[in-house]
Design a protein around this motif. Structure first.
Motif, PDB file in Angstrom:
ATOM      1  N   GLU A   7      -0.717  -4.560  -8.276  1.00 38.11           N
ATOM      2  CA  GLU A   7      -1.042  -3.671  -7.036  1.00 38.11           C
ATOM      3  C   GLU A   7      -0.688  -4.507  -5.668  1.00 38.11           C
ATOM      4  O   GLU A   7      -0.426  -4.134  -4.571  1.00 38.11           O
ATOM      5  CB  GLU A   7      -2.651  -3.293  -7.040  1.00 38.11           C
ATOM      6  CG  GLU A   7      -2.825  -2.284  -8.047  1.00 38.11           C
ATOM      7  CD  GLU A   7      -4.479  -1.937  -7.975  1.00 38.11           C
ATOM      8  OE1 GLU A   7      -5.259  -2.205  -6.943  1.00 38.11           O
ATOM      9  OE2 GLU A   7      -4.910  -1.100  -8.992  1.00 38.11           O
ATOM     10  N   SER A  40      -2.833   1.523 -16.422  1.00 39.35           N
ATOM     11  CA  SER A  40      -3.074   1.749 -14.830  1.00 39.35           C
ATOM     12  C   SER A  40      -4.376   1.501 -14.483  1.00 39.35           C
ATOM     13  O   SER A  40      -5.295   1.610 -15.628  1.00 39.35           O
ATOM     14  CB  SER A  40      -2.620   3.225 -14.434  1.00 39.35           C
ATOM     15  OG  SER A  40      -3.382   4.021 -15.060  1.00 39.35           O
ATOM     16  N   CYS A  53       3.361   0.642  -8.744  1.00 35.93           N
ATOM     17  CA  CYS A  53       2.382  -0.216  -9.449  1.00 35.93           C
ATOM     18  C   CYS A  53       2.287   0.197 -10.790  1.00 35.93           C
ATOM     19  O   CYS A  53       1.548   1.021 -11.085  1.00 35.93           O
ATOM     20  CB  CYS A  53       0.847   0.073  -8.767  1.00 35.93           C
ATOM     21  SG  CYS A  53      -0.179  -0.940  -9.414  1.00 35.93           S
TER      22      CYS A  53
END
Length: 183
Positions: free
Chosen positions: A36, A63, A47
């Motif tokens: 990030e 994620s 990301c």
């Protein structure tokens, strides 16, 4: 103009940070934080943290949402929860939370979970709405981007993940094509 091919716009898996399926939740959080930060500083186009098995083969991604869902694995047992929330039936959602005991105490024992949860239990593997074939035209990817609202798609060559197609890259290509029309 010739049809754009996915292979022309995709980013190779080598261009993304990776984490092992055997890494723990703590390591995943640190890797996601770094990914990030790199994205925020413009060092990375997206990301995305790819997950690799013991043989170095990419098997999926993780994620921040995958990490959060991993704290309450019972969500995977409910396929219709997202649709129920999307169509605004709050009483059904509350009933499901009670029936399945969802999110009773997801943060309880978080430090224990940080070392005991493995990435392999958190990762998202590409399904049919999250992947395209290397040889396809970008037209097929546009359909998936528009209907699923994903920001990237896995690029498959046979059964292997060989790249990631970013929505941002496809959009850039569309802009360049339109500007070349000289209207």
């Amino acid at each position: 103009m010739d049809t754009l091919k996915i292979r022309e716009l995709m980013s190779s898996v080598d261009q993304f940070p990776r984490i092992s399926t055997q890494a723990n939740f703590y390591e995943a959080i640190l890797a996601l934080e770094t990914a990030e930060k790199d994205f925020g500083e413009g060092k990375a186009g997206q990301c995305v943290l790819l997950v690799e098995d013991q043989n170095g083969r990419i098997v999926g991604k993780i994620s921040p949402m995958d990490a959060i869902r991993g704290l309450e694995p019972k969500y995977d047992k409910i396929d219709s929860l997202a649709d129920t929330i999307r169509y605004g039936v709050p009483q059904a959602v509350e009933s499901m939370k009670d029936d399945y005991r969802l999110w009773q105490e997801p943060l309880k024992d978080l430090c224990r979970k940080a070392v005991s949860l493995k990435v392999e239990s958190l990762l998202s593997q590409p399904g049919p709405t999250e992947s395209v074939k290397l040889t396809e035209s970008v037209d097929s990817a546009l359909h998936l981007f528009a209907t699923t609202r994903h920001h990237y798609l896995f690029v498959m060559e046979e059964e292997s993940i060989v790249g990631v197609l970013l929505l941002a890259d496809v959009y850039k290509a569309i802009c360049n094509i339109v500007k070349a029309c000289q209207i």
